[in-house]
Design an enzyme around this catalytic site. Structure first.
Site, PDB file in Angstrom:
ATOM      1  CB  CYS A  62     -11.946 -33.729  13.829  1.00  0.00           C
ATOM      2  SG  CYS A  62     -10.368 -34.550  14.109  1.00  0.00           S
ATOM      3  CB  CYS A 106     -10.564 -36.461  11.558  1.00  0.00           C
ATOM      4  SG  CYS A 106     -10.571 -36.368  13.334  1.00  0.00           S
ATOM      5  CG  ASP A 107     -12.956 -34.561   8.799  1.00  0.00           C
ATOM      6  OD1 ASP A 107     -12.775 -35.775   8.612  1.00  0.00           O
ATOM      7  OD2 ASP A 107     -13.853 -34.111   9.548  1.00  0.00           O
TER       8      ASP A 107
END
Ligand code: NAP
Length: 310
Positions: A131, A134-135
């Protein structure tokens, strides 16, 4: 009966199904493992949903969920482990509780596919990610790699190019399957390099990812093996349907990829069980097609229940 219609999955398909079921006067519940929104929550920007020129994925998800809540749809948070049909009703097992519903709409979406190479599981959360949204921030100013050639991979590469020093996009063929607009956009970004006709053989590192071993998949690909030094690798190689909870249920036909086959009314081979969204066998997996499926499945589920009570 706990609810007239149980909807498994709170992505755009599930939320759309809930809106149509609730507006038809039926009680509906969305069973959702985490937050409603599905893959939308992982999308940095959505630009191809009609009426919304540009929106963050979570913002569009929030808007849909607000509409669902306003209509009085219930949400049951937890993991659905099984669905069974007995005496014309369905039992949905979710966590430690079971719920009886008259019809089920499976809108459980997909999980990210893994590469299945050495180092992938070992370095998960230590440089291996599925992701970018997200990261990605953890790798601000660093060198990263993205694997895949679809809309997700190109979208991820474009997103990461804004925050990372460099992005190397690795794709196993000589052409991307992503939409033309993304391919063209990527071509204009100076800190993205593409490595075509190549696959990741292994992910190496110490405490964290340090490099990838890349090998050629075709003549004219990289001179193999090539070592790419990178701080992270974002894997975006497609998805697999999430259907474990249906394993004990007979009579549900799936295509070769494991996606549920339905007719054009989202009906499966099991009366009263419908499928909608990415989990369904179909040509195009988009928010627009997911909400279309949801509308159809929600309407058909209501019609099915009406037929039972006639
Ligand atoms: P996808 O379209 O299925 O693409 C997966 C990519 O990964 C393909 O390029 C495939 O290569 C490659 N791949 C598959 N297995 C691999 C492996 N083992 N090793 C290396 N590469 C591998 O998946 P997606 O990009 O996640 O998209 C899923 C669906 O969501 C699609 O329908 C997509 O259009 C949609 N989506 C839309 C948007 C948008 O419209 N903005 C954004 C994201 C996703 P090949 O090409 O060689 O098969």
């Amino acid at each position: 009966m706990d609810f007239a219609i149980g909807i498994i999955g709170g992505g755009p398909a599930g939320m759309s199904a809930a809106i149509y079921a609730a507006r038809a006067g039926r009680s509906a519940a969305i069973f959702e493992g985490a937050a409603c929104g599905g893959q939308m929550l992982l999308a940095h920007e959505i630009e191809n949903y009609p009426g919304v020129s540009k929106a963050a994925g979570y913002a569009l998800a929030d808007q849909m969920m607000e509409q669902v809540r306003t209509l009085g749809v219930s949400t049951v948070y937890g993991s659905v482990t099984s669905v069974a049909k007995q005496d014309g009703a369905f039992t949905i097992q979710c966590g430690k509780k079971s719920y009886t519903v008259g019809a089920v709409i499976v809108a459980s979406g997909t999980d990210r596919r893994t590469l299945g190479v050495p180092g992938e599981a070992e370095f998960l959360g230590r440089g291996v990610s599925y992701c970018a949204v997200c990261d990605g921030r953890f790798f601000t100013g660093k060198d990263v790699a993205v694997v895949g050639g679809g809309n997700t991979a190109l979208g991820d590469a474009l997103y990461l190019a804004n925050i990372c020093k460099s992005v190397t996009l690795i794709h196993r063929r000589d052409a991307f399957r992503a939409d033309r607009i993304l391919v063209d956009r990527l071509a204009g970004v100076s800190n993205v390099q593409t490595v075509m006709n190549a696959r990741v053989k292994s992910i190496e590192g110490d405490a964290k990812v340090q490099s990838l071993e890349i090998v050629s998949t075709a003549q004219g690909g990289v001179s193999s093996p090539m070592v790419l030094h990178t701080d992270a690798v974002f894997v975006a190689v497609g998805s697999i349907p999430k259907l474990d909870f249906l394993s004990e249920m007979d009579g549900i036909a799936c295509d070769d990829g494991g996606y549920i086959t339905t007719d054009d009314r989202c009906r499966t081979d099991v009366p009263g069980l419908f499928a909608a969204g990415d989990v369904r066998s179909k040509m195009l997996r988009q928010i627009a097609t997911a909400v279309s499926d949801g509308a159809i499945a929600g309407t058909e589920a209501v019609e099915y229940l009406d037929g039972l009570s006639e």
